[in-house]
Design a protein around this motif. Structure first.
Motif, PDB file in Angstrom:
ATOM      1  N   ILE A   1       0.853  -1.187   0.000  1.00  0.00           N
ATOM      2  CA  ILE A   1       0.000   0.000   0.000  1.00  0.00           C
ATOM      3  C   ILE A   1       0.890   1.239   0.000  1.00  0.00           C
ATOM      4  CG2 ILE A   1      -1.709   1.321   1.300  1.00  0.00           C
ATOM      5  CD1 ILE A   1      -2.729  -1.325   2.446  1.00  0.00           C
ATOM      6  N   SER A   2       0.605   2.186  -0.889  1.00  0.00           N
ATOM      7  CA  SER A   2       1.374   3.419  -0.914  1.00  0.00           C
ATOM      8  C   SER A   2       0.429   4.617  -0.965  1.00  0.00           C
ATOM      9  CB  SER A   2       2.346   3.446  -2.101  1.00  0.00           C
ATOM     10  OG  SER A   2       3.261   4.528  -1.971  1.00  0.00           O
ATOM     11  N   TYR A   3       1.036   5.811  -1.072  1.00  0.00           N
ATOM     12  CA  TYR A   3       0.303   7.073  -1.009  1.00  0.00           C
ATOM     13  C   TYR A   3       0.467   7.766  -2.358  1.00  0.00           C
ATOM     14  CZ  TYR A   3       1.384   5.694   3.746  1.00  0.00           C
ATOM     15  OH  TYR A   3       1.551   4.968   4.898  1.00  0.00           O
ATOM     16  N   ILE A   4      -0.648   8.064  -3.018  1.00  0.00           N
ATOM     17  CA  ILE A   4      -0.597   8.513  -4.411  1.00  0.00           C
ATOM     18  C   ILE A   4      -1.664   9.578  -4.652  1.00  0.00           C
ATOM     19  CG2 ILE A   4      -0.965   7.761  -6.806  1.00  0.00           C
ATOM     20  CD1 ILE A   4       0.256   5.103  -6.102  1.00  0.00           C
ATOM     21  N   ASN A   5      -1.316  10.563  -5.504  1.00  0.00           N
ATOM     22  CA  ASN A   5      -2.331  11.473  -6.049  1.00  0.00           C
ATOM     23  C   ASN A   5      -3.085  10.695  -7.125  1.00  0.00           C
ATOM     24  OD1 ASN A   5       0.378  13.241  -5.548  1.00  0.00           O
ATOM     25  ND2 ASN A   5      -1.452  14.350  -4.888  1.00  0.00           N
ATOM     26  N   THR A   6      -4.291  10.251  -6.783  1.00  0.00           N
ATOM     27  CA  THR A   6      -4.965   9.216  -7.577  1.00  0.00           C
ATOM     28  C   THR A   6      -5.781   9.737  -8.756  1.00  0.00           C
ATOM     29  OG1 THR A   6      -6.716   9.285  -5.903  1.00  0.00           O
ATOM     30  CG2 THR A   6      -5.090   7.521  -5.727  1.00  0.00           C
ATOM     31  N   GLY A   7      -5.998  11.028  -8.839  1.00  0.00           N
ATOM     32  CA  GLY A   7      -6.799  11.571  -9.928  1.00  0.00           C
ATOM     33  C   GLY A   7      -6.685  13.078  -9.961  1.00  0.00           C
ATOM     34  N   ASP A   8      -7.338  13.693 -10.953  1.00  0.00           N
ATOM     35  CA  ASP A   8      -7.269  15.145 -11.071  1.00  0.00           C
ATOM     36  C   ASP A   8      -8.150  15.860 -10.064  1.00  0.00           C
ATOM     37  OD1 ASP A   8      -5.449  15.070 -13.160  1.00  0.00           O
ATOM     38  OD2 ASP A   8      -7.012  14.992 -14.692  1.00  0.00           O
ATOM     39  N   MET A   9      -9.258  15.245  -9.682  1.00  0.00           N
ATOM     40  CA  MET A   9     -10.170  15.954  -8.795  1.00  0.00           C
ATOM     41  C   MET A   9     -11.040  14.995  -7.989  1.00  0.00           C
ATOM     42  SD  MET A   9     -13.456  15.416 -10.107  1.00  0.00           S
ATOM     43  CE  MET A   9     -14.364  16.802  -9.453  1.00  0.00           C
ATOM     44  N   GLY A  10     -11.597  15.527  -6.916  1.00  0.00           N
ATOM     45  CA  GLY A  10     -12.576  14.837  -6.096  1.00  0.00           C
ATOM     46  C   GLY A  10     -13.507  15.864  -5.483  1.00  0.00           C
ATOM     47  N   SER A  11     -14.673  15.433  -5.040  1.00  0.00           N
ATOM     48  CA  SER A  11     -15.639  16.373  -4.471  1.00  0.00           C
ATOM     49  C   SER A  11     -16.378  15.736  -3.307  1.00  0.00           C
ATOM     50  CB  SER A  11     -16.643  16.846  -5.531  1.00  0.00           C
ATOM     51  OG  SER A  11     -17.348  15.749  -6.069  1.00  0.00           O
ATOM     52  N   VAL A  12     -16.792  16.591  -2.386  1.00  0.00           N
ATOM     53  CA  VAL A  12     -17.572  16.180  -1.217  1.00  0.00           C
ATOM     54  C   VAL A  12     -18.761  17.127  -1.109  1.00  0.00           C
ATOM     55  CG1 VAL A  12     -17.582  15.852   1.285  1.00  0.00           C
ATOM     56  CG2 VAL A  12     -15.493  15.383  -0.015  1.00  0.00           C
TER      57      VAL A  12
ATOM     58  N   TYR B   1     -22.042  12.913   0.429  1.00  0.00           N
ATOM     59  CA  TYR B   1     -21.747  12.178  -0.799  1.00  0.00           C
ATOM     60  C   TYR B   1     -20.343  12.566  -1.238  1.00  0.00           C
ATOM     61  CZ  TYR B   1     -21.845  10.785  -5.710  1.00  0.00           C
ATOM     62  OH  TYR B   1     -21.547  10.222  -6.928  1.00  0.00           O
ATOM     63  N   THR B   2     -19.500  11.576  -1.476  1.00  0.00           N
ATOM     64  CA  THR B   2     -18.132  11.847  -1.914  1.00  0.00           C
ATOM     65  C   THR B   2     -17.858  11.097  -3.210  1.00  0.00           C
ATOM     66  OG1 THR B   2     -17.124   9.990  -0.721  1.00  0.00           O
ATOM     67  CG2 THR B   2     -17.408  12.049   0.495  1.00  0.00           C
ATOM     68  N   GLU B   3     -17.060  11.721  -4.056  1.00  0.00           N
ATOM     69  CA  GLU B   3     -16.672  11.067  -5.313  1.00  0.00           C
ATOM     70  C   GLU B   3     -15.328  11.624  -5.765  1.00  0.00           C
ATOM     71  OE1 GLU B   3     -19.413   9.930  -8.813  1.00  0.00           O
ATOM     72  OE2 GLU B   3     -18.407  11.775  -9.494  1.00  0.00           O
ATOM     73  N   GLN B   4     -14.476  10.747  -6.289  1.00  0.00           N
ATOM     74  CA  GLN B   4     -13.196  11.178  -6.817  1.00  0.00           C
ATOM     75  C   GLN B   4     -12.841  10.363  -8.056  1.00  0.00           C
ATOM     76  OE1 GLN B   4      -9.796  10.276  -4.318  1.00  0.00           O
ATOM     77  NE2 GLN B   4     -10.921   8.673  -3.257  1.00  0.00           N
ATOM     78  N   GLU B   5     -12.057  10.995  -8.923  1.00  0.00           N
ATOM     79  CA  GLU B   5     -11.557  10.296 -10.095  1.00  0.00           C
ATOM     80  C   GLU B   5     -10.417   9.360  -9.700  1.00  0.00           C
ATOM     81  OE1 GLU B   5     -10.323  13.255 -12.854  1.00  0.00           O
ATOM     82  OE2 GLU B   5     -12.361  13.861 -13.397  1.00  0.00           O
ATOM     83  N   LEU B   6     -10.363   8.194 -10.331  1.00  0.00           N
ATOM     84  CA  LEU B   6      -9.287   7.230 -10.126  1.00  0.00           C
ATOM     85  C   LEU B   6      -8.657   6.969 -11.491  1.00  0.00           C
ATOM     86  CD1 LEU B   6     -11.185   4.811  -7.715  1.00  0.00           C
ATOM     87  CD2 LEU B   6      -9.603   6.648  -7.090  1.00  0.00           C
ATOM     88  N   ASP B   7      -7.464   7.513 -11.700  1.00  0.00           N
ATOM     89  CA  ASP B   7      -6.852   7.562 -13.025  1.00  0.00           C
ATOM     90  C   ASP B   7      -5.540   6.780 -13.020  1.00  0.00           C
ATOM     91  OD1 ASP B   7      -5.734   8.201 -15.474  1.00  0.00           O
ATOM     92  OD2 ASP B   7      -6.288  10.317 -15.371  1.00  0.00           O
TER      93      ASP B   7
END
Length: 926
Positions: free
Chosen positions: A743-754, A786-792
């Protein structure tokens, strides 16, 4: 005709009477607390019964005959003031006054302006009048709800939950990295290399006057913020001398049911203080401590003492002293447990085949013993009504000692894979907090606040032991397919942090009632911390000729000893090598150095009687450097980044009427990666392995809030809030593509929202108006988000040395529960002129399912299933001196579940119960 004459006569008399009347009105403020408005102050015209108390905003208005009068202003614990004034017919005379405790000597009570900050009614008043959107919980509410630590305390407020098995909190679905912690407004470092924030459950509520939670950003706060800031306000005693002693006993149903088997690693003191360290010549001889387990009697206890006094110094000065010290221990047990890891995407909720699991433990158990020793000293010196300084010193030593056993199938073991893994861990964390604070009022318009702190954290994990055994006919054998399968691990963290705050307030545009419409605040914040982390693991590799040796899991010292080491039964090595290698004993290290300098300006202005707004601008320069020398990079390396942040913020309050507010907030903030996340270092747990990522970089956050609140009376509140967050380049924990599924720590996408909505409701169901109260009240707070984020996956590949093949293109934020709920019902009965009382509270908390980590390689997300907690607390005062407490917590004892949500159904990853906690306490105040 007679009626008309009588009516005209009365009208003329009335008009004549009213023409001889006028008004006196004004504002009463507290000179001892930065000129805050003072409610409930008695205001009366001398020699008459004409008077009343100031309202929640400190304002008053009286009708009086024309002529000369004297206004008497009085409040318990403050100097009474007599103010001559003249009333003119049909005119309003304005009088505003700042009260001070001055040289008043309090014999029976403490200063109400200060102590009221512990009360729910006073904190509601502060919340109502503040422009900022704050939530606070005071000592009175903490006592009523039976809360003993700060981590549990903040979960009693809207939109906040605690991570299972730790003191880490989630604010509005955002976890540790998005939150911050301060004590008296000054930052405090983490005591855990895994976390950004200090573990809040190490702070006893004995230290607390109240806890303030900012969920809306203001420019006076550091910009590393998006979820919330928890500010712990330490006790500031102002009253007569007292000494209070308390003691108690408690137990846990799971631990007591296992009293014959309750064992933890031996050789450590029950006090939680340890001096164990790496033995001498660890590669040339076997000098390690015993592997035996020590049986414990799992009944907990606690003891505490508090004392305080205040002394007049000269005509205007006052010296206040307060100190507290306490010790508590606790036994815990996870029963009826199972655990698994390395689960294939084809495993199903029906159980699947064992071959679809890397590790499948049908029998998982854990025994734990923890301690908390706390001491605080507080010295306050009021030079006069305009100048005060305060010194706080806090020491906390927290320890946890536990043994976990995992029995079942382990895919990389020999034979049929059945085996046993035992891990015994002792951790000790010492925190030293030293603060010097000052407040100086130079005039009605100008005020200076400042604070400096020096904090030190020492975290030790001395001699964590891991043993892996094969189950065979006749017992167990040592498994040594991989050298680290049996090891002794030593870890040390040292962090020093210096911080400084300074701000100047300047009020402008004076009104007729002598208040000010505007306030300009200019300030500086600085935070400078250095961390040194070292870890050494000694791997004990068994020689092939001894692999068939039968061992007793409860007497591993019979195998691991100097004789067997001399005979070549096993070898001791580090990742660098064995004895004779020049640097074999050099530890894995990483060092962190972070400097933050921030300046800010806030302009607060009251536009008419209803609208008040604060515009804030903040600039920060952040420099973070990490260097390392670890098993992943034995040659060592370093990485540095610098960020300049410009952070605007706006908050506004519109008073719809005297009881209703409409609030708005908007801000930009950022989220920093932590030292440990960027250092190329591996941390191994039994079912998880974490690895740092030097390519990790900060996120930027945009925050929006809208809130309506109604205060029906001083004990009631109804509020509804909507909030939203837009996060650029969010950071997540992700299983990367690797042979061991690290398991590592990564900037997983361009954006996320809550996006979410919060509801809070406090209701006084009934209350008698007698001197001795009978009162029933209820509280409810709930949030839905409600939360959602891009996974790229392509973004991850382009920006990092790691790959992550996400199972889904979008997902929730880790740690975010769509539904959070807290409810409580309290009944209070008083008698004997309020010297005796009993308070009973039933409190319930619930969180719905939340993502633990994001699924990759077609595997589903790991999800912590929702659970509810029910507590019952009784607090009583038998007389002025003696009190008794009783509590039952976690009455429902739900099963804690973590599952992997595969397409074929949920697969259990971790499951256990914690047991029911019960306790009895007594306290006596001299």
């Amino acid at each position: 005709m007679k009626f008309n004459f009588l009516f005209i006569t009365i009208l003329i008399c009335t008009l004549g009477f009213s023409q001889n009347k006028g008004k006196v009105a004004g504002l009463i403020t507290d000179a001892d607390v930065n000129n805050e408005a003072m409610p409930f102050v008695n205001v009366m015209i001398k020699g008459t019964t004409n008077g009343h108390a100031t309202d929640m905003n400190g304002k008053f208005e009286l009708l009086a005959d024309a002529g000369n009068h004297v206004l008497v202003v009085s409040y318990v614990g403050y100097e009474s003031v007599e103010i001559p004034f003249e009333v003119k017919p049909n005119e309003t005379t304005t009088i505003s006054k700042a009260l001070s405790s001055g040289s008043v000597k309090l014999e029976d009570i403490v200063i109400q302006s200060r102590v009221s900050r512990t009360k729910e009614t006073a904190l509601l008043m502060v919340q109502k009048n503040a422009v900022e959107m704050k939530q606070s919980i005071g000592a009175q509410e903490l006592t009523r709800k039976g809360v003993s630590d700060v981590a549990t305390a903040v979960t009693k407020t809207t939109g906040i939950t605690k991570q299972e098995g730790s003191g880490n909190i989630y604010v509005r679905g955002l976890g540790d990295r998005y939150n911050s912690t301060t004590i008296n407004g000054l930052p405090v470092p983490s005591n855990n290399p895994e976390q950004k924030n200090i573990n809040l459950d190490i702070f006893s509520t004995d230290l607390v006057e109240y806890i303030s939670i900012d969920k809306v950003y203001g420019a006076n706060l550091y910009g590393d913020f998006s979820g919330g800031n928890v500010d712990i306000i330490s006790k500031d005693y102002q009253g007569k001398g007292f000494v209070k002693v308390k003691m108690g006993a408690s137990g846990n149903s799971n631990a007591i049911s296992e009293k014959d088997n309750f064992k933890v690693q031996s050789g450590f003191s029950d006090s939680g203080f340890s001096t164990r360290s790496i033995p001498s010549n660890p590669l040339d001889s076997y000098n390690f401590e015993t592997l035996s387990l020590e049986k414990k009697t799992p009944f907990s206890g606690n003891f505490g003492i508090s004392a305080g006094d205040s002394y007049n110094v000269g005509e205007n000065g006052k010296l206040s002293l307060f100190g507290t010290a306490s010790f508590s221990n606790d036994y815990s047990s996870r029963n009826e447990g199972s655990a698994a890891s390395g689960i294939n995407e084809n495993a199903t909720g029906a159980g699947g085949q064992d071959g679809l699991y890397g590790r499948k433990f049908d029998d998982y158990s854990s025994f734990g013993y923890s301690t908390n020793a706390t001491a605080m000293a507080n010295v306050g010196y009021k030079i006069n009504t305009n100048h005060k300084i305060k010194f706080n010193s806090i020491f906390v030593n927290s320890s946890s000692q536990g043994t976990e056993e995992y029995a079942g199938r382990i895919v990389d073991l020999a034979n049929d894979g059945n085996g046993l893994i035992r891990r015994s861990t002792f951790t000790e964390n010492k925190l030293f907090v030293n603060q010097l604070l000052g407040n100086h009022r130079f005039s009605d318009q100008m005020n200076l606040n400042w604070g400096v702190s020096y904090d030190k954290v020492n975290g030790e994990m001395p001699d964590r032991t891991t043993n892996t055994l094969n189950k065979v006919d006749g017992g167990y054998t040592i498994n040594s397919q991989s050298a680290p399968n049996n090891n002794r691990y030593f870890q040390s963290l040292n962090e020093d942090e210096v911080a400084a705050n300074a701000s100047v307030d300047y009020k402008f545009v004076k009104t007729e009632d002598l208040a000010f419409k505007g306030k300009l605040t200019l300030g500086y914040n600085g935070r400078f911390k250095k961390r040194n982390f070292e870890a050494t693991q000694f791997n004990l590799k068994t020689d092939n000729t001894f692999l068939a040796t039968i061992v007793d899991p409860n007497n591993l010292d019979a195998f691991y000893n100097q004789t067997n080491f001399t005979n070549g039964a096993f070898k001791i090595s580090t990742f660098r090598g064995v004895s004779g290698v020049a640097n074999a004993l050099d530890p894995q290290v990483y060092n962190g150095d972070q400097k933050i300098n921030g300046v800010f300006a806030n302009v607060e202005y009251q536009f008419g009687s209803k609208l008040t707004a604060v515009l804030g601008l903040r600039g920060e320069n952040i420099v973070q450097k990490v260097d390392w020398n670890t098993q992943l990079d034995p040659e060592g390396d370093s990485d540095k980044f610098e960020k300049n942040a410009f952070l605007p913020s706006l908050t506004a309050r519109y008073a719809l009427n005297d009881k209703q507010n409409l609030r708005f907030g908007f801000s930009k903030t950022y989220t920093l990666p932590q030292f440990k996340e960027r250092a190329l270092f591996v941390y191994e747990d039994v079912t998880e392995v974490h690895i740092g990522n030097p390519n990790l970089y900060p996120s930027d956050n945009y925050n929006f809030d809208l809130k309506w609140e109604l205060f029906p009376n001083q004990e009631e509140l109804i509020s509804v809030a909507a909030f939203g967050k837009y996060i650029l380049n969010p950071i997540n924990e992700v299983i990367i593509a690797s042979p061991t599924n690290d398991i590592s720590y990564i900037n997983t996408g361009d954006m996320g929202s809550v996006a979410g909505i919060e509801l809070e409701y406090r209701k006084l169901i009934f209350a008698t108006k007698e001197a001795n109260a009978n009162k029933l009240s209820a509280g409810l707070n709930a949030s839905y988000m409600y939360t959602e984020q891009e996974l790229d996956s392509e973004k991850v590949k382009a920006e990092n040395d790691y790959n992550a093949e996400f199972t889904n293109k979008k997902g929730q934020f880790t740690g975010a529960s769509p539904l959070l709920l807290n409810a409580d019902l309290t009944f209070v009965k008083e008698w004997n002129d309020k010297n005796s009382s009993v308070s009973t509270t039933l409190a319930y908390s619930y969180f719905s399912d939340r993502v633990y980590s994001i699924g990759t390689a077609q595997r589903g997300n790991l999800v912590n299933k929702g659970a509810g907690t029910l507590d019952f607390i009784v607090k009583s005062k038998l007389n002025k001196e003696l009190g008794l407490d009783f509590g039952i917590k976690n009455i429902l004892n739900p099963t804690i579940n973590r599952v992997q949500e595969n397409r074929g159904g949920d697969v259990s990853v971790l499951s256990y119960t914690k047991g029911i906690n019960f306790g009895l306490g007594v306290n006596y105040q001299f």
